[in-house]
Design a protein around this motif. Structure first.
Motif, mmCIF file in Angstrom:
data_model
loop_
_atom_site.group_PDB
_atom_site.id
_atom_site.type_symbol
_atom_site.label_atom_id
_atom_site.label_comp_id
_atom_site.label_asym_id
_atom_site.label_seq_id
_atom_site.Cartn_x
_atom_site.Cartn_y
_atom_site.Cartn_z
ATOM 1 N N SER A 157 0.865 -1.185 0.000
ATOM 2 C CA SER A 157 0.000 0.000 0.000
ATOM 3 C C SER A 157 0.895 1.225 0.000
ATOM 4 C CB SER A 157 -0.938 0.018 1.215
ATOM 5 O OG SER A 157 -0.216 0.245 2.409
ATOM 6 N N ARG A 158 0.310 2.372 -0.291
ATOM 7 C CA ARG A 158 1.040 3.625 -0.207
ATOM 8 C C ARG A 158 1.301 3.960 1.257
ATOM 9 N NH1 ARG A 158 1.048 7.036 -4.507
ATOM 10 N NH2 ARG A 158 2.740 7.957 -3.264
ATOM 11 N N ALA A 159 2.359 4.713 1.504
ATOM 12 C CA ALA A 159 2.752 5.020 2.878
ATOM 13 C C ALA A 159 1.652 5.747 3.639
ATOM 14 C CB ALA A 159 4.035 5.849 2.877
ATOM 15 N N ALA A 160 1.016 6.716 2.998
ATOM 16 C CA ALA A 160 -0.034 7.480 3.683
ATOM 17 C C ALA A 160 -1.170 6.563 4.126
ATOM 18 C CB ALA A 160 -0.558 8.585 2.771
ATOM 19 N N ASP A 161 -1.549 5.614 3.268
ATOM 20 C CA ASP A 161 -2.621 4.679 3.615
ATOM 21 C C ASP A 161 -2.182 3.737 4.736
ATOM 22 O OD1 ASP A 161 -4.218 5.779 1.632
ATOM 23 O OD2 ASP A 161 -3.538 4.343 0.113
ATOM 24 N N PHE A 162 -0.935 3.278 4.665
ATOM 25 C CA PHE A 162 -0.407 2.360 5.682
ATOM 26 C C PHE A 162 -0.440 2.997 7.066
ATOM 27 C CE2 PHE A 162 3.419 0.992 8.082
ATOM 28 C CZ PHE A 162 3.108 -0.339 8.272
ATOM 29 N N PHE A 163 0.092 4.210 7.173
ATOM 30 C CA PHE A 163 0.162 4.854 8.481
ATOM 31 C C PHE A 163 -1.210 5.321 8.960
ATOM 32 C CE2 PHE A 163 4.628 5.278 7.077
ATOM 33 C CZ PHE A 163 5.214 4.593 8.134
ATOM 34 N N SER A 164 -2.092 5.645 8.030
ATOM 35 C CA SER A 164 -3.452 6.004 8.412
ATOM 36 C C SER A 164 -4.187 4.795 8.982
ATOM 37 C CB SER A 164 -4.215 6.555 7.200
ATOM 38 O OG SER A 164 -5.567 6.802 7.524
ATOM 39 N N THR A 165 -4.002 3.646 8.343
ATOM 40 C CA THR A 165 -4.673 2.424 8.801
ATOM 41 C C THR A 165 -4.192 2.008 10.180
ATOM 42 O OG1 THR A 165 -5.009 1.608 6.548
ATOM 43 C CG2 THR A 165 -5.023 -0.030 8.320
ATOM 44 N N TYR A 166 -2.871 1.899 10.344
ATOM 45 C CA TYR A 166 -2.342 1.379 11.608
ATOM 46 C C TYR A 166 -2.196 2.453 12.676
ATOM 47 C CZ TYR A 166 -1.801 -2.925 9.106
ATOM 48 O OH TYR A 166 -2.076 -4.062 8.388
ATOM 49 N N GLY A 167 -2.455 3.692 12.307
ATOM 50 C CA GLY A 167 -2.483 4.748 13.303
ATOM 51 C C GLY A 167 -3.854 4.923 13.921
ATOM 52 N N SER A 168 -4.858 4.243 13.366
ATOM 53 C CA SER A 168 -6.218 4.357 13.895
ATOM 54 C C SER A 168 -6.352 3.533 15.169
ATOM 55 C CB SER A 168 -7.233 3.866 12.860
ATOM 56 O OG SER A 168 -7.109 2.466 12.658
ATOM 57 N N SER A 169 -7.259 3.928 16.028
ATOM 58 C CA SER A 169 -7.443 3.220 17.295
ATOM 59 C C SER A 169 -7.877 1.777 17.074
ATOM 60 C CB SER A 169 -8.472 3.953 18.162
ATOM 61 O OG SER A 169 -9.713 4.075 17.479
ATOM 62 N N ALA A 170 -8.582 1.515 15.987
ATOM 63 C CA ALA A 170 -9.074 0.158 15.727
ATOM 64 C C ALA A 170 -7.967 -0.781 15.271
ATOM 65 C CB ALA A 170 -10.181 0.200 14.677
ATOM 66 N N GLN A 171 -6.932 -0.245 14.602
ATOM 67 C CA GLN A 171 -5.896 -1.092 14.004
ATOM 68 C C GLN A 171 -4.520 -0.919 14.638
ATOM 69 O OE1 GLN A 171 -6.150 -3.348 11.503
ATOM 70 N NE2 GLN A 171 -8.343 -3.082 11.255
#
Length: 301
Positions: A157-171
């Protein structure tokens, strides 16, 4: 034993000769201490570190109550060789004292005590050859002492998507995490098949995407020419130059994984080393036992 950790004598004074040290570290959710050590000239009047905002002098353990004390664990620091049964004192998110009562030093008091008898207290392990964190496997890493999970095998995935996903409280994973720009995945997003060579325009697009993803936080550039045999040297070199510009490594699942012509381990390693020589990029051969050294480890090394 001789070591350079800031330890407390019976009087509360740091038991250090010639140099003074500040311990600065964090406690991860995995419950492991991460220790960094900074030396100071013996003429300094305190233990303030100019590199750490807000760091102050060590507290006197005979008068101070730490927020948390990890007690009676086997404290190991590979950098200094420290290896003793000791107490680790933490205030906030910073390690502010280490004391070995068995050596006559003061026992540390804490508002909260973690009994570490029979356990090892050490800097967390870094898994550099992993993938994106997943909610199942990541806990096995924690159990093994891993506190940083790096997907240097490439993140799909793109970096922005990766960090957005795993930076969320759910992930958000229970470890530190990071990843690498994936050359194979990004090629596929441009419509390139595994056997396809890239055009000059496509290489330019790969370079632009790689540069942006490294700026967004990826920490390496991953290549897997065994799985994408169509990737040519000029494409790899162009992306390795981006890695060099960002001072991050280029990681390789090399082109060949046996010693039978055509395509030998020696040729696989020669390509990687030539990239390093021509671009001055740092290179890392992923699992050399699988690519570049299969059945020929001694010769490959």
């Amino acid at each position: 034993m001789t070591n350079s950790l800031p330890r407390f004598g019976a009087s509360g004074d740091p038991a250090i000769s010639r140099r003074r040290f500040l311990i600065a570290g964090g406690i991860t959710v995995a419950g492991l201490a991460v220790v960094a050590i900074n030396p100071f000239d013996s003429g300094d009047s305190n233990y303030f570190s100019p590199t750490l905002s807000g760091a102050g002098p060590f507290p006197d353990p005979t008068k101070h109550t730490f927020d948390v004390v990890i007690k009676s664990g086997r404290v190991m620091d590979p950098e200094t060789g420290f290896d003793e049964i000791a107490d680790v004192g933490i205030d906030g998110a910073t390690i502010t004292g280490i004391s070995a009562p068995s050596s006559g030093e003061s026992s540390l008091r804490g508002r909260s005590i973690i009994d570490a008898r029979g356990l090892v207290v050490a800097p967390g392990f870094i898994d550099i050859l992993s993938y994106a964190p997943n909610p199942y496997g990541i806990w096995f890493k924690v159990a093994d002492g891993v506190t940083t999970n790096l997907g240097l095998h490439g993140i799909q995935s793109r970096a922005a998507d990766f960090f957005s996903t795993y930076g969320s409280s759910a992930q958000r994973p229970p470890t530190h995490y990071g990843g690498a720009f994936s050359n194979p995945w990004t090629r596929s997003q441009l419509g390139l098949g595994v056997d396809d060579a890239s055009s000059t325009k496509q290489i330019d697009a790969l370079v632009a995407t790689c540069d942006e993803d490294l700026r967004k936080g990826y920490v390496a550039v991953d290549f897997e020419p065994e799985y994408t045999p169509g990737v040519r040297y000029d494409e790899i070199k162009a992306l390795a130059e981006v890695a060099k510009n960002h001072n991050v490594p280029a990681t390789f699942h090399a082109r060949y994984s046996d010693d039978m012509s055509p395509g030998t381990n020696a040729e696989a390693l020669a390509e990687v080393l030539q990239i390093a020589q021509e671009t001055k990029a740092q290179v890392h051969v992923e699992h050399i036992i699988s690519t570049g050294g299969t059945f020929t480890m001694a010769q490959s090394l």
